[in-house]
Write a protein that holds these residues in place. Structure first.
Motif, PDB file in Angstrom:
ATOM      1  N   LEU A  31      15.374  10.768   5.243  1.00 55.53           N
ATOM      2  CA  LEU A  31      16.032  12.060   5.146  1.00 55.53           C
ATOM      3  C   LEU A  31      15.137  13.164   5.696  1.00 55.53           C
ATOM      4  O   LEU A  31      15.440  13.787   6.700  1.00 55.53           O
ATOM      5  CB  LEU A  31      16.406  12.349   3.686  1.00 55.53           C
ATOM      6  N   ALA A  32      13.994  13.411   5.037  1.00 54.71           N
ATOM      7  CA  ALA A  32      13.046  14.424   5.487  1.00 54.71           C
ATOM      8  C   ALA A  32      11.753  14.227   4.722  1.00 54.71           C
ATOM      9  O   ALA A  32      11.757  13.844   3.546  1.00 54.71           O
ATOM     10  CB  ALA A  32      13.594  15.824   5.243  1.00 54.71           C
ATOM     11  N   GLY A  33      10.617  14.490   5.397  1.00 58.36           N
ATOM     12  CA  GLY A  33       9.328  14.364   4.720  1.00 58.36           C
ATOM     13  C   GLY A  33       9.153  12.978   4.139  1.00 58.36           C
ATOM     14  O   GLY A  33       9.290  11.967   4.826  1.00 58.36           O
ATOM     15  N   GLN A  34       8.850  12.917   2.842  1.00 60.24           N
ATOM     16  CA  GLN A  34       8.685  11.638   2.157  1.00 60.24           C
ATOM     17  C   GLN A  34       9.968  11.177   1.470  1.00 60.24           C
ATOM     18  O   GLN A  34       9.953  10.224   0.692  1.00 60.24           O
ATOM     19  CB  GLN A  34       7.571  11.752   1.108  1.00 60.24           C
ATOM     20  N   SER A  35      11.075  11.842   1.775  1.00 58.64           N
ATOM     21  CA  SER A  35      12.342  11.573   1.100  1.00 58.64           C
ATOM     22  C   SER A  35      13.199  10.609   1.914  1.00 58.64           C
ATOM     23  O   SER A  35      13.422  10.809   3.115  1.00 58.64           O
ATOM     24  CB  SER A  35      13.098  12.881   0.869  1.00 58.64           C
ATOM     25  N   GLY A  75       0.798  -1.222   0.000  1.00 59.07           N
ATOM     26  CA  GLY A  75       0.000   0.000   0.000  1.00 59.07           C
ATOM     27  C   GLY A  75       0.821   1.258   0.000  1.00 59.07           C
ATOM     28  O   GLY A  75       0.414   2.281   0.560  1.00 59.07           O
ATOM     29  N   LEU A  76       1.982   1.221  -0.668  1.00 58.22           N
ATOM     30  CA  LEU A  76       2.885   2.354  -0.666  1.00 58.22           C
ATOM     31  C   LEU A  76       2.965   2.990  -2.047  1.00 58.22           C
ATOM     32  O   LEU A  76       2.872   2.301  -3.070  1.00 58.22           O
ATOM     33  CB  LEU A  76       4.292   1.909  -0.251  1.00 58.22           C
ATOM     34  N   ASN A  77       3.112   4.302  -2.078  1.00 59.64           N
ATOM     35  CA  ASN A  77       3.503   5.006  -3.293  1.00 59.64           C
ATOM     36  C   ASN A  77       5.021   5.146  -3.265  1.00 59.64           C
ATOM     37  O   ASN A  77       5.582   5.626  -2.276  1.00 59.64           O
ATOM     38  CB  ASN A  77       2.849   6.384  -3.364  1.00 59.64           C
ATOM     39  N   VAL A 125      14.745   8.199  -2.830  1.00 55.46           N
ATOM     40  CA  VAL A 125      13.442   7.548  -2.989  1.00 55.46           C
ATOM     41  C   VAL A 125      12.384   8.404  -2.321  1.00 55.46           C
ATOM     42  O   VAL A 125      12.569   8.877  -1.190  1.00 55.46           O
ATOM     43  CB  VAL A 125      13.445   6.137  -2.367  1.00 55.46           C
ATOM     44  N   GLN A 126      11.282   8.624  -3.021  1.00 51.96           N
ATOM     45  CA  GLN A 126      10.096   9.226  -2.422  1.00 51.96           C
ATOM     46  C   GLN A 126       9.143   8.077  -2.072  1.00 51.96           C
ATOM     47  O   GLN A 126       8.828   7.243  -2.931  1.00 51.96           O
ATOM     48  CB  GLN A 126       9.417  10.171  -3.403  1.00 51.96           C
ATOM     49  N   LEU A 127       8.689   8.050  -0.830  1.00 53.62           N
ATOM     50  CA  LEU A 127       7.893   6.914  -0.381  1.00 53.62           C
ATOM     51  C   LEU A 127       6.871   7.366   0.651  1.00 53.62           C
ATOM     52  O   LEU A 127       7.201   8.169   1.538  1.00 53.62           O
ATOM     53  CB  LEU A 127       8.806   5.835   0.199  1.00 53.62           C
ATOM     54  N   LEU A 142       2.714  11.661  -3.590  1.00 56.79           N
ATOM     55  CA  LEU A 142       4.114  12.021  -3.472  1.00 56.79           C
ATOM     56  C   LEU A 142       4.363  13.402  -4.037  1.00 56.79           C
ATOM     57  O   LEU A 142       3.739  13.823  -5.011  1.00 56.79           O
ATOM     58  CB  LEU A 142       4.976  10.998  -4.229  1.00 56.79           C
ATOM     59  N   SER A 143       5.325  14.100  -3.428  1.00 57.63           N
ATOM     60  CA  SER A 143       5.780  15.373  -3.991  1.00 57.63           C
ATOM     61  C   SER A 143       6.836  15.089  -5.051  1.00 57.63           C
ATOM     62  O   SER A 143       7.347  13.977  -5.158  1.00 57.63           O
ATOM     63  CB  SER A 143       6.367  16.253  -2.882  1.00 57.63           C
ATOM     64  N   ASP A 144       7.178  16.102  -5.840  1.00 64.46           N
ATOM     65  CA  ASP A 144       8.163  15.931  -6.900  1.00 64.46           C
ATOM     66  C   ASP A 144       9.571  15.900  -6.312  1.00 64.46           C
ATOM     67  O   ASP A 144       9.830  16.418  -5.243  1.00 64.46           O
ATOM     68  CB  ASP A 144       8.072  17.085  -7.909  1.00 64.46           C
TER      69      ASP A 144
END
Length: 360
Positions: free
Chosen positions: A318-322, A11-13, A350-352, A357-359
């Protein structure tokens, strides 16, 4: 959303930046200085308090001139983007940072340590003379005399919990984990308040199983409890249950951000596939012990071809979705010695998350 891997979706983006993360260049610069690390595997990351430095724990490490030591630590100055290598031995004859009590077993065969995961105890409220790095090292031995030894002639013997001082990284103590389980403890570790979650692998060759224990974070060698099949905790090592099959010998487990509905994330190579074709996958669970939903594809490493293979990913927030993904690449020893850049971790951003997700 990446959903190419078989199994129930986590269930992940997930989105992987196709460009290498800047750390890849920084490690290439370090190698070019010929002052220490030129390549290596494992690449576990340990964040230090304050966010100024990060420790990269390596197993086999290639040095200038093609020599190799069994482990080292690379210290990253995050703000300056600088790296430096910490080794054992002397500048003239460098060696592994950490060696076993006995580098030769009673059978006369050589022994050495490869790194597992670790944690830093360096909170602002802790006296500086008590700041520590705790690392779970895996002790291996040769299965034949050194003069006959080929690349795969080795076997695991035990996990050794090593205490090092911070910030100078001097070895203070080595404590074998002698619980009789045959589990490689410290394949992943995560501090949760005063508790330390210690993930282990029961390695049966083609089948590698996940287990979990917990102990105190400040003195991790004391009072272990093991996760059982009925979801409780036991002080008896034999009660430890296998929670998941198909993990790699090295991986990461970490909590998801609250904005992503919480829960836990496990990132590993999918060892249910044939060696040399392992994709990097993610599992998600409501609790650190599971139950784990997945696998869901993160990345199919392009290096998996011919005699070369990718393995043992590391994953940190790292931070946020990063997030930062590091994974190891290897091949025949002759290939590594001919091209040291082969034997360096690949780094990708990776954005997760469970939300949009943001760009990059």
């Amino acid at each position: 959303m990446n959903s190419d891997a078989p199994g129930a979706s986590a269930g992940l983006n997930i989105a992987v930046d196709p460009a290498p993360h800047p750390l890849a260049h920084r490690f290439a610069v370090l190698a070019a200085t010929k002052s220490g690390w030129c390549g290596g595997d494992s690449a576990y990351a340990v964040e230090l308090a304050g966010g100024r430095e990060r420790l990269w724990l390596f197993s086999d490490t290639l040095l200038t001139g093609g020599s190799m030591v069994n482990n080292c630590i690379v210290v990253e100055d995050i703000a300056r983007g600088e790296l430096r290598t910490v080794l054992g031995g002397t500048p003239a004859e460098p060696g592994a940072l950490v060696s076993p009590h006995n580098t030769t077993g009673p059978d006369g065969l050589s022994r050495w340590l490869w790194t597992g995961h670790g944690i830093a105890i360096d909170d602002p409220g802790t006296p500086t003379d008590q700041h520590r790095l705790w690392v779970f090292y895996q002790e291996y031995q040769a299965t034949v005399p050194d003069e006959q030894k080929a690349e795969w002639d080795f076997a695991w013997t035990q996990t050794v919990l090593v205490e090092l001082s911070l910030p100078d990284l001097h070895v203070i103590s080595r404590t074998p984990i002698t619980d009789g389980t045959g589990v490689q403890w410290g394949a992943a570790a995560h501090r949760e308040g005063d508790d330390l979650l210690v993930y282990g692998v029961a390695d049966e060759g083609e089948n590698k199983h996940l287990l979990l224990a917990t102990t105190t974070a400040v003195r991790p060698g004391r009072a272990w409890r093991y996760r059982t099949a009925d979801g409780s905790w036991s002080t008896q090592p034999g009660d430890a249950a296998r929670l998941l099959t198909g993990v790699s010998n090295e991986f990461n487990v970490l909590p998801l951000r609250d904005a992503d509905d919480g829960g836990w994330l496990l990132v590993t190579s999918d060892t249910t596939r044939p060696h040399g074709s392992w994709p990097i996958v993610a599992y998600r669970a409501p609790h650190p012990a599971g139950p784990w939903a997945g696998p869901q594809l993160v990345l199919d490493p392009p290096e998996n071809k011919g005699t070369r293979y990718a393995y043992n990913p590391s994953f940190l927030h790292l931070a946020g979705q990063s997030y930062l993904l590091a994974y190891n690449v290897n091949g025949r020893l002759s290939e590594v010695l001919a091209d040291e850049s082969l034997f360096r971790p690949r780094f990708r951003r990776v954005q997760l998350g469970t939300q949009a997700l943001s760009d990059f």
